[in-house]
Design a protein around this motif. Structure first.
Motif, PDB file in Angstrom:
ATOM      1  N   GLY A  67      16.136  -7.430  28.702  1.00  0.00           N
ATOM      2  CA  GLY A  67      14.777  -7.246  28.210  1.00  0.00           C
ATOM      3  C   GLY A  67      14.377  -8.362  27.291  1.00  0.00           C
ATOM      4  N   GLY A  68      13.193  -8.228  26.717  1.00  0.00           N
ATOM      5  CA  GLY A  68      12.683  -9.251  25.813  1.00  0.00           C
ATOM      6  C   GLY A  68      11.297  -8.909  25.331  1.00  0.00           C
ATOM      7  N   GLY A  69      10.632  -9.886  24.769  1.00  0.00           N
ATOM      8  CA  GLY A  69       9.332  -9.683  24.154  1.00  0.00           C
ATOM      9  C   GLY A  69       8.185  -9.611  25.137  1.00  0.00           C
ATOM     10  N   VAL A  70       7.179  -8.817  24.765  1.00  0.00           N
ATOM     11  CA  VAL A  70       5.930  -8.751  25.514  1.00  0.00           C
ATOM     12  C   VAL A  70       5.034  -9.863  24.974  1.00  0.00           C
ATOM     13  CG1 VAL A  70       3.916  -7.326  26.091  1.00  0.00           C
ATOM     14  CG2 VAL A  70       6.178  -6.259  25.845  1.00  0.00           C
ATOM     15  N   GLU A  71       4.587 -10.735  25.855  1.00  0.00           N
ATOM     16  CA  GLU A  71       3.768 -11.869  25.451  1.00  0.00           C
ATOM     17  C   GLU A  71       2.290 -11.468  25.354  1.00  0.00           C
ATOM     18  OE1 GLU A  71       5.086 -14.664  24.456  1.00  0.00           O
ATOM     19  OE2 GLU A  71       7.107 -14.061  25.057  1.00  0.00           O
ATOM     20  N   VAL A  72       1.524 -12.242  24.638  1.00  0.00           N
ATOM     21  CA  VAL A  72       0.086 -12.020  24.503  1.00  0.00           C
ATOM     22  C   VAL A  72      -0.549 -11.997  25.900  1.00  0.00           C
ATOM     23  CG1 VAL A  72      -2.068 -12.979  23.608  1.00  0.00           C
ATOM     24  CG2 VAL A  72       0.022 -13.083  22.220  1.00  0.00           C
ATOM     25  N   GLY A  73      -1.364 -10.994  26.173  1.00  0.00           N
ATOM     26  CA  GLY A  73      -2.042 -10.865  27.461  1.00  0.00           C
ATOM     27  C   GLY A  73      -1.204 -10.251  28.560  1.00  0.00           C
ATOM     28  N   GLU A  74      -0.012  -9.806  28.232  1.00  0.00           N
ATOM     29  CA  GLU A  74       0.916  -9.253  29.210  1.00  0.00           C
ATOM     30  C   GLU A  74       1.085  -7.760  28.954  1.00  0.00           C
ATOM     31  OE1 GLU A  74       4.978 -11.225  30.802  1.00  0.00           O
ATOM     32  OE2 GLU A  74       5.041 -10.656  28.693  1.00  0.00           O
TER      33      GLU A  74
END
Length: 169
Positions: A67-74
């Motif tokens: 897993g990982g980070g949710v990016e801006v606009g995602e």
């Protein structure tokens, strides 16, 4: 399904080197300055044979769920699909089930994680080690590798015992 077993890690540095620790701190400082909260996703990718897919990063110790980070606009699901592709070479074939939302206070007072249970997927290729992922593979739930993080063990226990998600990661 193709089963992958990681190497035993013999000869690899055990622990968490100073420059890697500093890099993680710098990343968290960057996120703190640029985001009001951080939001990430993780996946418990489970096979019908009772296995779970785990990864071992190059920059933090322990085996973890991918897993990982949710990016801006995602969206969270877009982030999950991207992270599974990048970290595991796995593609979703059906929508996963949201198991829970967690506060990850060990990382920062602003971090939250959405955990999804993935049972419908396709392995695109065997994940090869790279700059981010040292090892990856499927492991029997009743025989997890040494070094699985406590949070990962707690999440897998919740899922397999069909318990509700805890509040904290």
């Amino acid at each position: 399904m193709e089963q992958r077993r990681p190497s035993d890690g013999a000869g690899e540095e055990a622990g968490f080197s100073g420059w890697r620790r500093m890099m993680v701190r710098l990343l968290h400082l960057y996120f703190r300055l640029t985001r009001s909260i951080t939001f990430g996703v993780r996946a418990a990718v489970l096979t019908e044979a009772g296995e779970v897919f785990l990864i071992r990063h190059t920059y933090v110790p322990g085996w973890q769920l991918p897993g990982g980070g949710v990016e801006v606009g995602e969206t969270a699901l877009q982030a999950l699909a991207r992270e599974l592709s990048e970290e595991a070479c796995i593609a979703l074939t059906e929508p996963p089930r949201l198991h829970g939302l967690y506060f990850n206070g060990r990382i920062s007072r602003r971090d939250h994680v959405a955990l999804y249970v993935v049972r419908a997927f396709r392995v695109e290729s065997v994940k090869q080690p790279d700059r981010e992922i040292a090892e990856a593979g499927f492991f029997p739930l009743d025989s997890l590798p040494d070094g699985v993080t406590p949070a990962t063990r707690r999440r897998l226990e919740e899922i397999t015992a069909n318990r509700p998600a805890a509040a904290d990661w």
